[in-house]
Design an enzyme around this catalytic site. Structure first.
Site, mmCIF file in Angstrom:
data_model
loop_
_atom_site.group_PDB
_atom_site.id
_atom_site.type_symbol
_atom_site.label_atom_id
_atom_site.label_comp_id
_atom_site.label_asym_id
_atom_site.label_seq_id
_atom_site.Cartn_x
_atom_site.Cartn_y
_atom_site.Cartn_z
ATOM 1 N N LYS A 135 -2.302 -8.402 -3.834
ATOM 2 C CA LYS A 135 -3.302 -8.361 -2.771
ATOM 3 C C LYS A 135 -4.576 -7.719 -3.292
ATOM 4 C CE LYS A 135 -0.804 -8.474 1.548
ATOM 5 N NZ LYS A 135 -0.686 -7.852 2.858
ATOM 6 N N ARG A 165 3.157 -7.147 17.399
ATOM 7 C CA ARG A 165 2.020 -7.394 18.285
ATOM 8 C C ARG A 165 2.266 -8.591 19.180
ATOM 9 N NH1 ARG A 165 -1.777 -7.252 13.215
ATOM 10 N NH2 ARG A 165 -0.266 -8.881 12.853
ATOM 11 N N HIS A 204 -2.123 0.858 14.753
ATOM 12 C CA HIS A 204 -1.219 1.610 13.872
ATOM 13 C C HIS A 204 -0.987 3.014 14.422
ATOM 14 C CE1 HIS A 204 -2.879 -1.147 10.555
ATOM 15 N NE2 HIS A 204 -1.609 -1.469 10.698
ATOM 16 N N SER A 230 -5.741 -5.408 10.935
ATOM 17 C CA SER A 230 -6.704 -4.921 9.942
ATOM 18 C C SER A 230 -7.637 -6.042 9.507
ATOM 19 C CB SER A 230 -5.968 -4.353 8.729
ATOM 20 O OG SER A 230 -5.199 -3.239 9.099
#
Length: 177
Positions: free
Chosen positions: A48, A97, A24, A135
């Site tokens: 979440k 990514r 990040h 993460s």
């Protein structure tokens, strides 16, 4: 012609940042090379169950970027394009990514363009050394005793240690058997 903004160009970098990783940070650095300011916008998603509370994530990001007025942090809920418009951003930054990220991000960018054609999405790739970092993976590896100190800022390593009631050394080096 693009209208010049009084406070310079602002790009919004949205995410859950649970926790923020060096990947990040790399995307933020790349964003700062192109835009005057980058605002990290933490999505508040009630569905979440994050490890770090919104307040903790805000504090972690503020600590990481303390002294850098070009990096801002905020929270939002609802549509990202509405948030970007409200804060005066004309660009959304998204990190890619791997190829697997592209299809989802491409669909989101097209939907955002449909919702507000004035806001552009810019895709940025992190340094190769962070192209696999997420993460979720950081949390999993740390919890299992793996070393993550080179993948996250020190404040995150400390926070992981506190959350999992694990000595900091667990995140620095593999545990001895």
């Amino acid at each position: 012609m693009q209208k010049k903004r009084p406070n310079g160009s602002l790009a919004v970098f949205p995410g859950s940042f649970d926790p923020i990783t060096n990947g990040h940070l790399d995307i933020v650095d790349r964003g700062l090379a192109v835009f005057d300011r980058v605002r990290m916008a933490i999505l508040m998603n009630p569905e979440k169950q994050p490890l770090f509370t919104v307040e903790e994530r805000l504090a972690i990001i503020r600590e990481t970027y303390r002294g850098n007025p070009r990096v801002e942090v905020d929270t939002f809920s609802g549509l990202l394009v509405d948030y970007a418009n409200r804060v005066g951003a004309s660009v959304i930054i998204r990190g890619l990514r791997a190829i697997s990220d592209f299809e989802y991000e491409f669909q989101m960018a097209l939907m955002n363009r449909r919702l507000n054609p004035q806001i552009e999405t810019v895709f940025m790739m992190p340094a190769e050394s962070y192209s696999y970092v997420s993460s979720r993976l950081v949390k999993e590896v740390f919890q299992l005793g793996g070393r993550v100190s080179d993948l996250v800022p020190p404040v995150v390593l400390k926070g992981l240690s506190e959350k999992y009631a694990t000595p900091l050394e667990a995140g620095r080096a593999r545990r001895k058997k």
